[in-house]
Design an enzyme around this catalytic site. Structure first.
Site, mmCIF file in Angstrom:
data_model
loop_
_atom_site.group_PDB
_atom_site.id
_atom_site.type_symbol
_atom_site.label_atom_id
_atom_site.label_comp_id
_atom_site.label_asym_id
_atom_site.label_seq_id
_atom_site.Cartn_x
_atom_site.Cartn_y
_atom_site.Cartn_z
ATOM 1 N N LYS A 48 44.911 4.183 34.155
ATOM 2 C CA LYS A 48 45.997 3.819 35.079
ATOM 3 C C LYS A 48 45.684 4.392 36.467
ATOM 4 O O LYS A 48 45.463 5.595 36.609
ATOM 5 C CB LYS A 48 47.329 4.365 34.573
ATOM 6 N N ASP A 75 49.240 0.784 38.924
ATOM 7 C CA ASP A 75 50.656 1.164 38.885
ATOM 8 C C ASP A 75 51.187 1.308 40.315
ATOM 9 O O ASP A 75 51.403 2.415 40.787
ATOM 10 C CB ASP A 75 50.793 2.476 38.091
ATOM 11 N N LEU A 76 51.383 0.170 40.969
ATOM 12 C CA LEU A 76 51.857 0.220 42.360
ATOM 13 C C LEU A 76 53.361 -0.006 42.467
ATOM 14 O O LEU A 76 53.925 0.062 43.550
ATOM 15 C CB LEU A 76 51.119 -0.824 43.219
ATOM 16 N N LYS A 77 54.015 -0.326 41.365
ATOM 17 C CA LYS A 77 55.479 -0.499 41.346
ATOM 18 C C LYS A 77 55.922 -1.368 42.522
ATOM 19 O O LYS A 77 56.692 -0.951 43.395
ATOM 20 C CB LYS A 77 56.192 0.850 41.356
ATOM 21 N N ASP A 80 59.336 -5.949 46.825
ATOM 22 C CA ASP A 80 59.391 -6.555 48.166
ATOM 23 C C ASP A 80 59.949 -7.959 47.993
ATOM 24 O O ASP A 80 60.377 -8.335 46.894
ATOM 25 C CB ASP A 80 57.975 -6.561 48.782
ATOM 26 N N ILE A 81 59.933 -8.765 49.040
ATOM 27 C CA ILE A 81 60.428 -10.133 48.889
ATOM 28 C C ILE A 81 59.483 -10.907 47.959
ATOM 29 O O ILE A 81 58.308 -10.545 47.825
ATOM 30 C CB ILE A 81 60.595 -10.840 50.262
ATOM 31 N N PRO A 82 60.003 -11.964 47.298
ATOM 32 C CA PRO A 82 59.202 -12.645 46.272
ATOM 33 C C PRO A 82 57.819 -13.081 46.750
ATOM 34 O O PRO A 82 56.814 -12.874 46.050
ATOM 35 C CB PRO A 82 60.079 -13.852 45.898
ATOM 36 N N THR A 84 55.871 -11.949 49.079
ATOM 37 C CA THR A 84 54.952 -10.831 49.312
ATOM 38 C C THR A 84 54.459 -10.261 47.991
ATOM 39 O O THR A 84 53.269 -9.963 47.827
ATOM 40 C CB THR A 84 55.682 -9.743 50.142
ATOM 41 N N THR A 135 62.352 7.675 35.899
ATOM 42 C CA THR A 135 62.822 8.815 35.107
ATOM 43 C C THR A 135 63.273 9.973 35.996
ATOM 44 O O THR A 135 63.893 10.909 35.517
ATOM 45 C CB THR A 135 61.726 9.296 34.130
ATOM 46 N N GLN A 205 57.798 16.589 33.942
ATOM 47 C CA GLN A 205 58.413 15.517 33.165
ATOM 48 C C GLN A 205 59.668 16.049 32.474
ATOM 49 O O GLN A 205 59.624 17.065 31.795
ATOM 50 C CB GLN A 205 57.442 14.991 32.094
ATOM 51 N N GLY A 225 48.527 11.704 31.153
ATOM 52 C CA GLY A 225 47.755 12.199 32.283
ATOM 53 C C GLY A 225 47.338 13.630 32.069
ATOM 54 O O GLY A 225 46.331 13.934 31.421
ATOM 55 N N ARG A 226 48.186 14.535 32.595
ATOM 56 C CA ARG A 226 47.772 15.941 32.648
ATOM 57 C C ARG A 226 47.515 16.580 31.298
ATOM 58 O O ARG A 226 46.732 17.532 31.217
ATOM 59 C CB ARG A 226 48.821 16.735 33.434
HETATM 60 O O1 C5P Z 1 50.517 13.741 33.814
HETATM 61 P P1 C5P Z 1 51.545 12.891 33.118
HETATM 62 O O2 C5P Z 1 51.165 12.539 31.688
HETATM 63 O O3 C5P Z 1 52.946 13.401 33.261
HETATM 64 O O4 C5P Z 1 51.454 11.530 33.935
HETATM 65 C C1 C5P Z 1 52.396 10.572 33.793
HETATM 66 C C2 C5P Z 1 51.997 9.350 34.542
HETATM 67 O O5 C5P Z 1 52.944 8.344 34.232
HETATM 68 C C3 C5P Z 1 51.992 9.495 36.045
HETATM 69 O O6 C5P Z 1 50.926 8.705 36.549
HETATM 70 C C4 C5P Z 1 53.315 8.933 36.483
HETATM 71 O O7 C5P Z 1 53.260 8.277 37.727
HETATM 72 C C5 C5P Z 1 53.577 7.900 35.395
HETATM 73 N N1 C5P Z 1 54.982 7.605 35.143
HETATM 74 C C6 C5P Z 1 55.900 8.557 34.714
HETATM 75 N N2 C5P Z 1 57.196 8.220 34.478
HETATM 76 C C7 C5P Z 1 57.585 6.983 34.669
HETATM 77 C C8 C5P Z 1 56.691 6.013 35.096
HETATM 78 C C9 C5P Z 1 55.394 6.365 35.318
HETATM 79 O O8 C5P Z 1 55.558 9.694 34.522
HETATM 80 N N3 C5P Z 1 58.840 6.676 34.413
#
Ligand code: C5P
Length: 252
Positions: A48, A75-77, A80-82, A84, A135, A205, A225-226
């Site tokens: 991602k 994951d750019l979320k 914007d307008i449709p 774009t 979240t 988180q 991720g981490r």
């Molecule tokens: O390091 P960690 O496992 O917390 O990374 C979570 C990843 O998921 C991050 O890239 C974060 O942007 C993404 N994410 C999130 N919660 C969301 C949507 C995406 O933590 N609701």
């Protein structure tokens, strides 16, 4: 239709369980992200790329990951307008992005425009995932935005809107996954972040779950991720994660 994330061919040396994982490459620069992947050959094939890495690395980081035959989730979320957003979806398709996020709050017309752009893309058709309630927002934050809550209700309503607009699925926490699964059916893809194998750091988180809990709640894919990239021994963390997922999916 949903892929079977654990098809026999999906195994490889990485372990079939990791086919269910998107590794969040939350690194500041492409050089750091690529170095980490080079040091950890068992890292998931699915990766991602979020706002920080894409803003720093641009399309070149996507091309570098594709050259390694990885499946890229951008994951750019988008919000914007449709027109774009549809243009951005087409640009992502040209880059070979397989998964892409759009904000449900952009509204039905935006979601439909995105879904149509993805369906019409030649070559790779990005699979669109809706982002419902971040979240980082709680009931009080929704109230300040004059949006009806509570959060789980808003998540489910927006997930339904995403499905009706033709999106492949949504990003949802483990706490919301079961209700989304119930409301949106078995073919709707649920991708769950906030996953922490037992005993690892919670970081920032708030709503976390173990991999097994997230899968049990209905997640198809996990974003991790981490817990991997900041682990003291990432190879061990990768092996343990793969084993936990395989144990869970073997009995389901
Ligand atoms: O390091 P960690 O496992 O917390 O990374 C979570 C990843 O998921 C991050 O890239 C974060 O942007 C993404 N994410 C999130 N919660 C969301 C949507 C995406 O933590 N609701």
């Amino acid at each position: 239709m949903k892929d079977n994330p654990i098809s026999p061919a999906a195994g490889s040396a990485r372990g079939a369980g990791l086919e269910r994982v998107f590794l969040a490459l939350d690194f500041a620069t492409p050089a750091r992200a690529l170095a980490w992947l080079a040091e950890h050959p068992r890292a998931p094939r699915r990766v991602k790329v979020g706002l920080e890495l894409f803003t720093s690395g641009g399309p070149a980081i996507i091309q570098a990951l594709n050259a390694q035959e990885r499946s890229v989730f951008l994951d750019l979320k988008l919000h914007d307008i449709p027109q774009t957003v549809a243009g951005a979806v087409r640009a992502a398709a040209r880059l070979g992005v397989e998964w892409l996020t759009v904000h449900a709050a952009g509204g039905e017309r935006m979601l439909r425009a995105a879904a149509e752009a993805a369906a019409e893309a030649g070559g790779v058709r990005p699979r669109l995932l809706g982002v419902t309630v971040l979240t980082s927002l709680d009931d009080a934050a929704l109230a300040r935005l004059d949006l009806p809550g509570p959060v789980p209700e808003r998540v489910v309503r927006w997930a339904r809107l995403c499905r009706e607009a033709g999106l492949a699925g949504v990003v949802a926490s483990a706490q919301e996954a079961a209700r989304v699964r119930q409301e949106c059916g078995p073919d709707f893809v649920i991708v769950t972040p906030g996953v922490r194998p037992a005993g690892t750091a919670k970081n920032d988180q708030a709503r976390i779950a173990t991999p097994a809990e997230a899968l049990r709640a209905g997640a198809d894919y996990l974003v991790v991720g981490r817990a991997l990239t900041a682990a003291p021994d990432p190879d061990r963390a990768l092996a343990e994660l793969a084993a936990e997922i395989e144990n869970k999916t073997a009995i389901s």
